[in-house]
Design a protein around this motif. Sequence first.
Motif, PDB file in Angstrom:
ATOM      1  N   LYS A   1       0.828  -1.200   0.000  1.00 51.36           N
ATOM      2  CA  LYS A   1       0.000   0.000   0.000  1.00 51.36           C
ATOM      3  C   LYS A   1       0.867   1.256   0.000  1.00 51.36           C
ATOM      4  O   LYS A   1       0.470   2.285  -0.539  1.00 51.36           O
ATOM      5  CB  LYS A   1      -0.900   0.004   1.248  1.00 51.36           C
ATOM      6  CG  LYS A   1      -1.998  -1.050   1.262  1.00 51.36           C
ATOM      7  CD  LYS A   1      -2.836  -0.907   2.513  1.00 51.36           C
ATOM      8  CE  LYS A   1      -3.983  -1.906   2.514  1.00 51.36           C
ATOM      9  NZ  LYS A   1      -4.925  -1.650   1.410  1.00 51.36           N
TER      10      LYS A   1
ATOM     11  N   TYR B   1       1.455   3.318   2.451  1.00 50.10           N
ATOM     12  CA  TYR B   1       0.497   4.279   3.000  1.00 50.10           C
ATOM     13  C   TYR B   1       0.909   4.709   4.398  1.00 50.10           C
ATOM     14  O   TYR B   1       0.287   4.318   5.368  1.00 50.10           O
ATOM     15  CB  TYR B   1      -0.888   3.626   3.015  1.00 50.10           C
ATOM     16  CG  TYR B   1      -2.037   4.489   3.478  1.00 50.10           C
ATOM     17  CD1 TYR B   1      -2.199   5.808   3.046  1.00 50.10           C
ATOM     18  CD2 TYR B   1      -2.993   3.961   4.348  1.00 50.10           C
ATOM     19  CE1 TYR B   1      -3.273   6.561   3.474  1.00 50.10           C
ATOM     20  CE2 TYR B   1      -4.072   4.713   4.765  1.00 50.10           C
ATOM     21  CZ  TYR B   1      -4.206   6.016   4.322  1.00 50.10           C
ATOM     22  OH  TYR B   1      -5.285   6.775   4.743  1.00 50.10           O
TER      23      TYR B   1
ATOM     24  N   ALA C   1      -3.549   0.715  -3.889  1.00 46.26           N
ATOM     25  CA  ALA C   1      -4.259   1.627  -2.992  1.00 46.26           C
ATOM     26  C   ALA C   1      -5.762   1.446  -3.134  1.00 46.26           C
ATOM     27  O   ALA C   1      -6.274   1.161  -4.220  1.00 46.26           O
ATOM     28  CB  ALA C   1      -3.887   3.068  -3.316  1.00 46.26           C
TER      29      ALA C   1
END
Length: 369
Positions: free
Chosen positions: A11, A13, A39
């Motif tokens: 990800k 993130y 994502a």
Amino acid sequence: MTYAHGLVIGKFYPPHSGHRHLIDVAAAACARVSVVVAASSVESIPLPLRTAWLRETHEQPHVEIIPVVDDVEIDYESDEIWSAHVAAFRAGLAMRSGLGVPVPPVDAVFSSEAYGPELAERFSAVHVPVDPPRDRFPVSGTAIRDDPLGNWEFLAPPVRAYLARRVVVVGAESTGTTTLARALAAHYAERGGVWATTRWVPEYGRTFTEEKLAAARRAADDPSLWLDDLVWESADFTEIAEHHAALEDAAARSGSPLLVCDTDAFATAVWHERYLGTPAPEVEAVHERNPHHLWILTDPEGVPFEQDGWRDGESIRSWMSGRFEEELEKRGLPHITVTGSHEHRLTTAVAATDAMLGKGWSFNTPLTP
């Protein structure tokens, strides 16, 4: 090279040092590496931004960053859901083939996650574990989202620039903006730890004006030219705003979670009005692209006017201060006004900055098993 085509999926993130290590290990072992940024739409850091960050930090010519939107739920026990995820990853890889970029079959999957072996099997590839216990870089995306301050050291420069909270000191001429900006940054740097690298960005408009005057004197071969002889255009203010924003980003990349700015594009738009009497849409666009989190307005009351030869004059201070206040209110920008002695202004500014930082960072919760 040990492998023809390595695959890294995550990800990112946000991206961190552990991710960088993972990709670098794959790059050292493979003739080609595909990094899929998977994502979901619920996440709050845009996919294009994460993709750009990874492309900046991984410039190896044989490493390609591939963005993929993957909104499939996560269930490691479901064959159907596994198949849907893998289909999304394969679609991202196949897109490169559709663009005329030959993509050989994946023969190695590099991962630090427990699901790595299963992912590799579904690509008919070998699994290469990379520091599964995370001993080398004890960090994760979850840890960063939960505590950016405690994990600041693991963030790449562009991620730091994105997450840094930016405080802007604005005000009319000779109201102590530069003094307060410098003191506020020094106060946080003195706290040490993650704050030790707190920086401030000087006002670029002053430098631009000095350079503009020097250029005018050279062009006219007249060293007696002064500020009143300069002709200002909208493009000048746009250049000031863009250059100042670039200086901010450069400072934020290597600084702490706080960046102090002596003016910004918002203030430059007000100065555009002062000199040209019209709105500044291009400067406003710079302001919109470069978010800040707190504005500190320096009140002229009680501050002796010091004419250093570069300032309009004391008569304009109250009007300019009023325009800043009006625009901050009208735009709904979070702000305070500081008054009194320098010490009182600094104390007030620190309290407001601490309150802003105390709100922390907000990330949307990603899809989880």
